[in-house]
Design a protein around this motif. Structure first.
Motif, PDB file in Angstrom:
ATOM      1  N   ARG A   1      -9.637  -1.464   7.466  1.00  0.00           N
ATOM      2  CA  ARG A   1      -8.738  -0.485   8.423  1.00  0.00           C
ATOM      3  C   ARG A   1      -9.035  -0.801   9.866  1.00  0.00           C
ATOM      4  NH1 ARG A   1     -12.775   4.891   7.690  1.00  0.00           N
ATOM      5  NH2 ARG A   1     -14.678   4.104   8.996  1.00  0.00           N
TER       6      ARG A   1
ATOM      7  N   CYS B   1      -2.715   0.167  -4.025  1.00  0.00           N
ATOM      8  CA  CYS B   1      -1.986  -1.055  -3.465  1.00  0.00           C
ATOM      9  C   CYS B   1      -1.653  -1.898  -4.821  1.00  0.00           C
ATOM     10  CB  CYS B   1      -3.311  -1.774  -3.000  1.00  0.00           C
ATOM     11  SG  CYS B   1      -2.889  -3.483  -2.528  1.00  0.00           S
TER      12      CYS B   1
ATOM     13  N   TYR C   1      -4.653   1.530   7.189  1.00  0.00           N
ATOM     14  CA  TYR C   1      -5.585   1.024   5.961  1.00  0.00           C
ATOM     15  C   TYR C   1      -4.904  -0.052   5.401  1.00  0.00           C
ATOM     16  CZ  TYR C   1      -8.942   4.505   6.520  1.00  0.00           C
ATOM     17  OH  TYR C   1     -10.152   5.498   6.692  1.00  0.00           O
ATOM     18  N   TYR C   2      -5.253  -1.445   5.477  1.00  0.00           N
ATOM     19  CA  TYR C   2      -4.907  -2.542   4.725  1.00  0.00           C
ATOM     20  C   TYR C   2      -5.461  -2.952   3.599  1.00  0.00           C
ATOM     21  CZ  TYR C   2      -3.046  -3.212   9.485  1.00  0.00           C
ATOM     22  OH  TYR C   2      -2.276  -2.986  10.633  1.00  0.00           O
ATOM     23  N   CYS C   3      -4.850  -3.244   2.531  1.00  0.00           N
ATOM     24  CA  CYS C   3      -5.165  -3.820   1.177  1.00  0.00           C
ATOM     25  C   CYS C   3      -5.314  -5.318   1.371  1.00  0.00           C
ATOM     26  CB  CYS C   3      -4.237  -3.556   0.067  1.00  0.00           C
ATOM     27  SG  CYS C   3      -4.515  -4.214  -1.415  1.00  0.00           S
TER      28      CYS C   3
ATOM     29  N   GLU D   1       0.875  -1.163  -0.061  1.00  0.00           N
ATOM     30  CA  GLU D   1      -0.141  -0.021   0.007  1.00  0.00           C
ATOM     31  C   GLU D   1       0.746   1.309   0.050  1.00  0.00           C
ATOM     32  OE1 GLU D   1      -2.159  -2.752   2.933  1.00  0.00           O
ATOM     33  OE2 GLU D   1      -0.059  -2.438   2.558  1.00  0.00           O
TER      34      GLU D   1
ATOM     35  N   ARG E   1     -10.178  -4.621  13.596  1.00  0.00           N
ATOM     36  CA  ARG E   1     -10.069  -4.325  12.047  1.00  0.00           C
ATOM     37  C   ARG E   1     -11.665  -4.318  11.289  1.00  0.00           C
ATOM     38  NH1 ARG E   1      -6.158  -8.273   9.496  1.00  0.00           N
ATOM     39  NH2 ARG E   1      -7.947  -9.645   9.730  1.00  0.00           N
TER      40      ARG E   1
ATOM     41  N   GLN F   1       0.741  -4.475   4.200  1.00  0.00           N
ATOM     42  CA  GLN F   1       1.438  -4.228   5.601  1.00  0.00           C
ATOM     43  C   GLN F   1       0.650  -3.118   6.036  1.00  0.00           C
ATOM     44  OE1 GLN F   1       2.539  -3.195   2.649  1.00  0.00           O
ATOM     45  NE2 GLN F   1       2.976  -1.083   3.129  1.00  0.00           N
ATOM     46  N   GLY F   2       0.063  -2.378   5.421  1.00  0.00           N
ATOM     47  CA  GLY F   2      -0.777  -1.107   5.920  1.00  0.00           C
ATOM     48  C   GLY F   2      -0.202   0.188   5.701  1.00  0.00           C
TER      49      GLY F   2
ATOM     50  N   TRP G   1     -10.368  -3.194   0.871  1.00  0.00           N
ATOM     51  CA  TRP G   1      -9.594  -2.452   1.938  1.00  0.00           C
ATOM     52  C   TRP G   1     -10.459  -2.615   3.378  1.00  0.00           C
ATOM     53  CZ3 TRP G   1      -5.392   0.308   0.805  1.00  0.00           C
ATOM     54  CH2 TRP G   1      -4.942   0.706  -0.493  1.00  0.00           C
TER      55      TRP G   1
ATOM     56  N   TRP H   1      -2.569 -10.117   2.695  1.00  0.00           N
ATOM     57  CA  TRP H   1      -2.979  -9.070   3.218  1.00  0.00           C
ATOM     58  C   TRP H   1      -1.743  -8.006   2.956  1.00  0.00           C
ATOM     59  CZ3 TRP H   1      -7.178  -7.311   5.685  1.00  0.00           C
ATOM     60  CH2 TRP H   1      -8.161  -8.545   6.230  1.00  0.00           C
TER      61      TRP H   1
END
Length: 121
Positions: free
Chosen positions: A38, A22, A94-96, A6, A45, A113-114, A36, A111
Protein backbone atom coordinates in the motif's frame (compact mmCIF):
# COMPACT_ATOMS: atom_id res chain seq x y z
CA UNK A 1 3.61 -12.20 -18.42
CA UNK A 2 1.09 -11.93 -15.62
CA UNK A 3 -1.62 -9.29 -15.43
CA UNK A 4 -3.07 -8.34 -12.06
CA UNK A 5 -6.34 -6.48 -11.51
CA UNK A 6 -7.43 -5.38 -8.05
CA UNK A 7 -10.97 -4.67 -6.93
CA UNK A 8 -12.93 -4.18 -3.74
CA UNK A 9 -11.60 -0.87 -2.55
CA UNK A 10 -13.84 1.90 -1.33
CA UNK A 11 -14.83 4.18 1.53
CA UNK A 12 -15.49 2.65 4.95
CA UNK A 13 -15.84 3.97 8.47
CA UNK A 14 -13.24 3.23 11.10
CA UNK A 15 -13.79 -0.20 12.59
CA UNK A 16 -15.35 -1.50 9.39
CA UNK A 17 -14.22 -4.18 6.98
CA UNK A 18 -13.36 -4.55 3.32
CA UNK A 19 -12.21 -7.45 1.20
CA UNK A 20 -9.85 -6.75 -1.66
CA UNK A 21 -9.51 -9.14 -4.56
CA UNK A 22 -6.75 -9.49 -7.11
CA UNK A 23 -7.47 -11.46 -10.26
CA UNK A 24 -4.47 -12.78 -12.14
CA UNK A 25 -4.35 -13.66 -15.81
CA UNK A 26 -1.66 -14.74 -18.22
CA UNK A 27 0.98 -17.18 -17.02
CA UNK A 28 -0.81 -17.97 -13.79
CA UNK A 29 0.39 -21.57 -13.81
CA UNK A 30 3.81 -20.42 -12.65
CA UNK A 31 4.39 -20.75 -8.88
CA UNK A 32 4.31 -17.09 -7.90
CA UNK A 33 3.97 -15.88 -4.36
CA UNK A 34 1.41 -13.11 -4.05
CA UNK A 35 1.48 -10.01 -1.92
CA UNK A 36 -0.27 -6.80 -1.04
CA UNK A 37 1.42 -3.44 -0.67
CA UNK A 38 0.00 0.00 0.00
CA UNK A 39 0.99 3.60 -0.53
CA UNK A 40 -0.51 6.51 1.36
CA UNK A 41 -0.27 10.10 0.04
CA UNK A 42 3.18 11.50 0.60
CA UNK A 43 4.57 8.20 1.84
CA UNK A 44 6.60 5.39 0.34
CA UNK A 45 4.99 2.15 -0.69
CA UNK A 46 5.00 -0.36 2.14
CA UNK A 47 4.55 -4.10 2.45
CA UNK A 48 1.25 -5.34 3.90
CA UNK A 49 1.04 -9.13 3.50
CA UNK A 50 2.28 -12.04 1.40
CA UNK A 51 1.32 -15.64 0.79
CA UNK A 52 3.16 -18.54 -0.75
CA UNK A 53 2.07 -20.34 -3.92
CA UNK A 54 0.57 -23.20 -1.91
CA UNK A 55 -1.08 -20.87 0.57
CA UNK A 56 0.64 -22.67 3.41
CA UNK A 57 2.83 -19.77 4.46
CA UNK A 58 1.85 -16.15 4.97
CA UNK A 59 3.25 -13.19 6.80
CA UNK A 60 2.19 -9.67 7.63
CA UNK A 61 3.51 -6.28 8.55
CA UNK A 62 3.25 -5.49 12.24
CA UNK A 63 0.79 -2.69 11.50
CA UNK A 64 -1.86 -5.05 10.13
CA UNK A 65 -1.11 -8.31 11.93
CA UNK A 66 -4.22 -9.63 13.65
CA UNK A 67 -6.53 -7.42 11.58
CA UNK A 68 -5.83 -8.42 7.97
CA UNK A 69 -5.85 -11.88 6.42
CA UNK A 70 -4.38 -12.83 3.06
CA UNK A 71 -5.63 -15.88 1.20
CA UNK A 72 -5.61 -17.27 -2.32
CA UNK A 73 -7.64 -19.50 -4.58
CA UNK A 74 -5.33 -20.88 -7.25
CA UNK A 75 -8.21 -22.49 -9.12
CA UNK A 76 -9.64 -19.02 -9.60
CA UNK A 77 -6.23 -17.32 -9.93
CA UNK A 78 -7.30 -14.86 -7.27
CA UNK A 79 -5.75 -13.56 -4.09
CA UNK A 80 -7.71 -11.83 -1.36
CA UNK A 81 -7.02 -9.43 1.47
CA UNK A 82 -9.66 -9.43 4.19
CA UNK A 83 -9.31 -6.23 6.18
CA UNK A 84 -11.07 -5.96 9.53
CA UNK A 85 -10.89 -3.31 12.21
CA UNK A 86 -9.90 -0.68 9.68
CA UNK A 87 -8.26 2.49 10.93
CA UNK A 88 -7.86 5.88 9.26
CA UNK A 89 -4.13 5.18 8.96
CA UNK A 90 -4.98 2.24 6.67
CA UNK A 91 -6.07 4.75 4.03
CA UNK A 92 -3.94 4.16 0.94
CA UNK A 93 -3.85 2.79 -2.56
CA UNK A 94 -3.49 -0.97 -2.24
CA UNK A 95 -1.47 -2.86 -4.82
CA UNK A 96 -1.40 -6.54 -5.60
CA UNK A 97 1.93 -8.06 -6.58
CA UNK A 98 3.31 -11.36 -7.84
CA UNK A 99 6.87 -12.47 -7.22
CA UNK A 100 8.95 -15.59 -7.76
CA UNK A 101 10.12 -15.43 -4.15
CA UNK A 102 7.90 -15.31 -1.08
CA UNK A 103 10.22 -12.64 0.31
CA UNK A 104 9.42 -9.62 -1.76
CA UNK A 105 11.92 -7.23 -0.13
CA UNK A 106 9.95 -4.36 -1.60
CA UNK A 107 10.18 -5.74 -5.12
CA UNK A 108 7.88 -7.77 -7.34
CA UNK A 109 7.90 -9.27 -10.78
CA UNK A 110 4.41 -7.94 -11.53
CA UNK A 111 2.19 -5.22 -10.11
CA UNK A 112 -1.48 -4.38 -10.36
CA UNK A 113 -2.79 -0.89 -10.98
CA UNK A 114 -4.03 -0.39 -7.43
CA UNK A 115 -7.34 0.16 -5.67
CA UNK A 116 -8.12 3.01 -3.28
CA UNK A 117 -9.10 2.29 0.30
CA UNK A 118 -10.30 5.23 2.38
CA UNK A 119 -11.13 4.88 6.06
CA UNK A 120 -13.03 7.75 7.66
CA UNK A 121 -13.07 8.67 11.34
Amino acid sequence: QVQLVESGGGLVQAGGSLRLSCAASGRTSLPYAMGWFRQAPGKEREFVAAISWSGGTSYYSDSVKGRFTISRDNAESTVYLQMNGLKPEDTAVYYCAAHKSLFFAGRADYWGQGTQVTVSE
